[in-house]
Each structure stands twice: as C-alpha cells, then as structure tokens.
Motif scaffolding. Sequence first.
Motif, PDB file in Angstrom:
ATOM      1  N   UNK A 182       0.827  -1.223   0.000  1.00  0.00           N
ATOM      2  CA  UNK A 182       0.000   0.000   0.000  1.00  0.00           C
ATOM      3  C   UNK A 182       0.859   1.270   0.000  1.00  0.00           C
ATOM      4  N   UNK A 183       2.128   1.120  -0.380  1.00  0.00           N
ATOM      5  CA  UNK A 183       3.000   2.306  -0.472  1.00  0.00           C
ATOM      6  C   UNK A 183       2.363   3.349  -1.382  1.00  0.00           C
ATOM      7  N   UNK A 184       2.368   4.593  -0.953  1.00  0.00           N
ATOM      8  CA  UNK A 184       1.826   5.657  -1.797  1.00  0.00           C
ATOM      9  C   UNK A 184       2.630   5.731  -3.101  1.00  0.00           C
ATOM     10  N   UNK A 185       1.957   5.823  -4.231  1.00  0.00           N
ATOM     11  CA  UNK A 185       2.682   5.905  -5.513  1.00  0.00           C
ATOM     12  C   UNK A 185       3.683   7.061  -5.562  1.00  0.00           C
ATOM     13  N   UNK A 186       3.452   8.102  -4.769  1.00  0.00           N
ATOM     14  CA  UNK A 186       4.399   9.227  -4.790  1.00  0.00           C
ATOM     15  C   UNK A 186       5.656   8.923  -3.976  1.00  0.00           C
ATOM     16  N   UNK A 187       5.544   7.982  -3.042  1.00  0.00           N
ATOM     17  CA  UNK A 187       6.733   7.491  -2.336  1.00  0.00           C
ATOM     18  C   UNK A 187       7.484   6.532  -3.275  1.00  0.00           C
ATOM     19  N   UNK A 188       6.743   5.687  -3.963  1.00  0.00           N
ATOM     20  CA  UNK A 188       7.360   4.750  -4.914  1.00  0.00           C
ATOM     21  C   UNK A 188       8.166   5.517  -5.966  1.00  0.00           C
ATOM     22  N   UNK A 189       7.632   6.658  -6.364  1.00  0.00           N
ATOM     23  CA  UNK A 189       8.336   7.491  -7.354  1.00  0.00           C
ATOM     24  C   UNK A 189       9.733   7.883  -6.831  1.00  0.00           C
ATOM     25  N   UNK A 190       9.804   8.243  -5.541  1.00  0.00           N
ATOM     26  CA  UNK A 190      11.102   8.620  -4.959  1.00  0.00           C
ATOM     27  C   UNK A 190      12.026   7.394  -4.895  1.00  0.00           C
ATOM     28  N   UNK A 191      11.442   6.219  -4.549  1.00  0.00           N
ATOM     29  CA  UNK A 191      12.255   4.983  -4.532  1.00  0.00           C
ATOM     30  C   UNK A 191      12.882   4.765  -5.913  1.00  0.00           C
ATOM     31  N   UNK A 192      12.067   4.959  -6.951  1.00  0.00           N
ATOM     32  CA  UNK A 192      12.571   4.704  -8.317  1.00  0.00           C
ATOM     33  C   UNK A 192      13.676   5.696  -8.683  1.00  0.00           C
ATOM     34  N   UNK A 193      13.518   6.943  -8.250  1.00  0.00           N
ATOM     35  CA  UNK A 193      14.560   7.937  -8.511  1.00  0.00           C
ATOM     36  C   UNK A 193      15.855   7.496  -7.829  1.00  0.00           C
ATOM     37  N   UNK A 213      17.526  14.155  -3.038  1.00  0.00           N
ATOM     38  CA  UNK A 213      16.130  13.694  -3.090  1.00  0.00           C
ATOM     39  C   UNK A 213      15.550  14.017  -1.720  1.00  0.00           C
ATOM     40  N   UNK A 214      14.231  13.817  -1.534  1.00  0.00           N
ATOM     41  CA  UNK A 214      13.707  14.104  -0.191  1.00  0.00           C
ATOM     42  C   UNK A 214      12.537  13.204   0.188  1.00  0.00           C
ATOM     43  N   UNK A 215      12.287  13.199   1.464  1.00  0.00           N
ATOM     44  CA  UNK A 215      11.055  12.622   2.038  1.00  0.00           C
ATOM     45  C   UNK A 215       9.886  13.434   1.463  1.00  0.00           C
ATOM     46  N   UNK A 216       8.715  12.830   1.371  1.00  0.00           N
ATOM     47  CA  UNK A 216       7.574  13.493   0.721  1.00  0.00           C
ATOM     48  C   UNK A 216       6.867  14.522   1.606  1.00  0.00           C
ATOM     49  N   UNK A 217       7.129  14.466   2.927  1.00  0.00           N
ATOM     50  CA  UNK A 217       6.271  15.252   3.836  1.00  0.00           C
ATOM     51  C   UNK A 217       7.031  16.327   4.606  1.00  0.00           C
ATOM     52  N   UNK A 231      11.499  15.797 -10.560  1.00  0.00           N
ATOM     53  CA  UNK A 231      10.253  16.507 -10.210  1.00  0.00           C
ATOM     54  C   UNK A 231      10.179  16.579  -8.688  1.00  0.00           C
ATOM     55  N   UNK A 232       9.210  17.357  -8.175  1.00  0.00           N
ATOM     56  CA  UNK A 232       9.110  17.534  -6.716  1.00  0.00           C
ATOM     57  C   UNK A 232       8.999  16.209  -5.975  1.00  0.00           C
ATOM     58  N   UNK A 233       9.804  16.034  -4.943  1.00  0.00           N
ATOM     59  CA  UNK A 233       9.616  14.860  -4.072  1.00  0.00           C
ATOM     60  C   UNK A 233       8.634  15.185  -2.947  1.00  0.00           C
ATOM     61  N   UNK A 234       8.627  16.423  -2.480  1.00  0.00           N
ATOM     62  CA  UNK A 234       7.618  16.814  -1.479  1.00  0.00           C
ATOM     63  C   UNK A 234       6.291  16.798  -2.232  1.00  0.00           C
ATOM     64  N   UNK A 235       5.360  15.997  -1.751  1.00  0.00           N
ATOM     65  CA  UNK A 235       4.179  15.704  -2.577  1.00  0.00           C
ATOM     66  C   UNK A 235       3.191  16.880  -2.618  1.00  0.00           C
ATOM     67  N   UNK A 236       2.278  16.787  -3.560  1.00  0.00           N
ATOM     68  CA  UNK A 236       1.285  17.859  -3.765  1.00  0.00           C
ATOM     69  C   UNK A 236       0.487  18.111  -2.473  1.00  0.00           C
ATOM     70  N   UNK A 237       0.146  17.033  -1.753  1.00  0.00           N
ATOM     71  CA  UNK A 237      -0.713  17.172  -0.568  1.00  0.00           C
ATOM     72  C   UNK A 237       0.019  17.923   0.542  1.00  0.00           C
ATOM     73  N   UNK A 238       1.284  17.571   0.740  1.00  0.00           N
ATOM     74  CA  UNK A 238       2.103  18.260   1.743  1.00  0.00           C
ATOM     75  C   UNK A 238       2.207  19.742   1.383  1.00  0.00           C
ATOM     76  N   UNK A 239       2.499  20.013   0.131  1.00  0.00           N
ATOM     77  CA  UNK A 239       2.680  21.406  -0.298  1.00  0.00           C
ATOM     78  C   UNK A 239       1.384  22.202  -0.134  1.00  0.00           C
ATOM     79  N   UNK A 240       0.275  21.633  -0.558  1.00  0.00           N
ATOM     80  CA  UNK A 240      -0.997  22.373  -0.493  1.00  0.00           C
ATOM     81  C   UNK A 240      -1.438  22.652   0.935  1.00  0.00           C
ATOM     82  N   UNK A 241      -1.258  21.654   1.834  1.00  0.00           N
ATOM     83  CA  UNK A 241      -1.668  21.855   3.231  1.00  0.00           C
ATOM     84  C   UNK A 241      -0.808  22.934   3.885  1.00  0.00           C
ATOM     85  N   UNK A 242       0.463  22.968   3.516  1.00  0.00           N
ATOM     86  CA  UNK A 242       1.350  24.018   4.062  1.00  0.00           C
ATOM     87  C   UNK A 242       0.983  25.404   3.514  1.00  0.00           C
TER      88      UNK A 242
END
Length: 312
Positions: free
Chosen positions: A99-110, A166-170, A195-206
């Motif tokens: 159930x890894x978030x696809x946006x975390x998987x993206x960072x793993x692939x990078x 690279x970075x953690x998503x949150x 592309x951004x590693x900090x995910x869209x949700x983290x950025x928008x909430x901030x």
Amino acid sequence: MKSEGKKVLLAAPRGFCAGVVRAIRAVEKALEKYGAPIYVRHEIVHNKYVVQSLEKQGAIFVEQTEEVPPGNIVMFSAHGVAPVVHEEAARGNLTAIDATCPLVTKVHKEAVRFAKEDYDILLIGHEGHEEVIGTSGEAPDHITLVDGPSDVAKVEVRDESKVVWLSQTTLSVDETMETVDALKEKFPQLISPPSDDICYATQNRQLAVKQMGAEAELVIVVGSRNSSNSVRLVEVAKLAGSREAYLVDFADEIDEAWLEGVTTVGVTSGASVPEALVDQVLEWLAERGYDDVEMITAAVEQQKFALPRELS
Ligand code: 2E6
Ligand code: F3S
C-alpha cells in the motif's frame, strides 16, 4: 457563549490525501476479500484513530515482518518499505500487498536510477522516519541522510560532480529549500530531482496554513505526533505568524487556556486525518463562541490513485 469577532479559519485542502485514501481502502478491501485477520506492517498511516478503527475491523498491526505467522497476508504501509522487507515476506511464506503511496514509490525509483548511475544521493529527511528507512534501503551504499540544514556541514561525498538530492515526501517546503541552498553552497554541481519529491498534498496543506497563520492567533492542527506532515503544519503555522499552534489527536485534548485573548482560530489537519475528527474540533470551538467559520482555500485537489493490483 458568543462574543464579538470570534471566528474560525478552516484550511482547504486539509485531511486525507489520495495516498491515504488508497492505503486505508486497501486494508478495508483486503478484509472484505480475504477475511480477518489482515496483518499490516507498521501503522498503515500515522493516525491513532485510523489505526484503532482498522484494528476493530480485524487488522493486526506489527512492526516486523517476522511477527506475521507464515501463510498470511501482510500489507505494507503507505510510507513504503525497503526491498529487504519484500524478501523477508517471501522468506516467511507471506503474501505481500503493497500500500506504499505511488508518490513514495516514485522517490524509490529515482533513488534506484541515480544509484545505478553511481551518483551520491543526499536524501533530505527525518532520521528514523519509516519513509526514510524505506527509501534509504533502495540504495544503502549510495544514500546519505541529511536531516535539515544543520546536518550539511558533516556531509561528505565521493565525487562532487556526481551528487543529487532527493527528499522525504512530507517535509517543510521552506526548510527543505534552506537545506538545498546550504548543500548547493557546499556542492555547486549538486543536481535536483527530476520533479518535486515533497508531494502535492504536503505542499498544499502548508500553503493553506501559511495563509491562515498570518491572521489566526492560534492554529489547531488535528493529527498524530508521529505524523510528519501534521507536525510540519504546526511549525509552518508558527513561522507564518500564529502566536501559538498545537497538534491534537482529538478535540478533548484542546486546552481552554489556549483560547485566552484569541479572536481568530485556524483549524487544519494532516494528510492522515479523518474529517470526522476535524468536525469534532469545530463543534468544540462553536460551543465556546467560535461558530463563524471561514474557509481559506489554497488549492483544489483532484488526485486519485487506483488500489494495489491484488485488490482492484
Ligand atoms: C505516506 C507517505 C507520506 O508521517 P507522515 O506524514 O509521512 O505519514 P502520515 O501517515 O501521517 O501521512 C500520510 C503519508 C503516508 N505521507
Ligand atoms: Fe502520498 Fe503525499 Fe499522501 S506522499 S500518502 S500523497 S502525503
């Protein structure tokens, strides 16, 4: 008790992101499809209420793969796991659902790609956080953790012409940029992620909490202590100008004293927080005169992720 001018600024977006919706739904769907128990390695998302609710439905949370009896299903949390964890599951005769978030998987692939090209990878993130452990595990020989600007001085690389961050998503967007600036000063040839590693949700909430922090004297963030993105919201609110900002799991943790001299209260919630918990906070505030609610909208989100293959 209503009094003049008291109001609530309610952040949008707040609460569940697409990765959290997918991960929670995956546990529920696995329970429907295979029956209880479903073992979940690590909290599926970092929220006390979510974990307690899923436990009631038959999920069993463990910290180590070895705790799952052979022949069972094990689900990996939204924060991701290192490849060795997949190997542990196979060794334990377990069926893994990821159930890894696809946006975390993206960072793993990078991480995998840059390691293959023999880059030194500077992973900006918080030491000990589950996501950082998982990402680091993709290329342990190539990754160095950088836990904020104060870590930069001690960072060493093999070849200054082949370094990527690279970075953690949150993470906090602003603090990460400070860390990157300090790294660039030290390693001028440092390259950035594609592309951004900090995910869209983290950025928008901030973004939303920044807007409200300038006006609200007090900001209440609903979220659990181990939720990185929720804790970041408290920090961002304070930096944006809010006199005080607190993290609460539940409305009954709010202290009446926090309201002293406060006209405007900001309310938001982390990406792993069910909206019902925010509703309870709004009710608690309304009972104390803060019943005028104004929305602060920083972005509109439409992201959705399909369930893991085994469950779709
Ligand atoms: C997975 C990756 C990122 O502590 P953190 O903020 O990472 O995690 P949660 O579970 O509070 O938030 C969702 C999430 C899951 N964020
Ligand atoms: Fe994924 Fe970001 Fe949520 S990485 S789980 S969309 S906070």
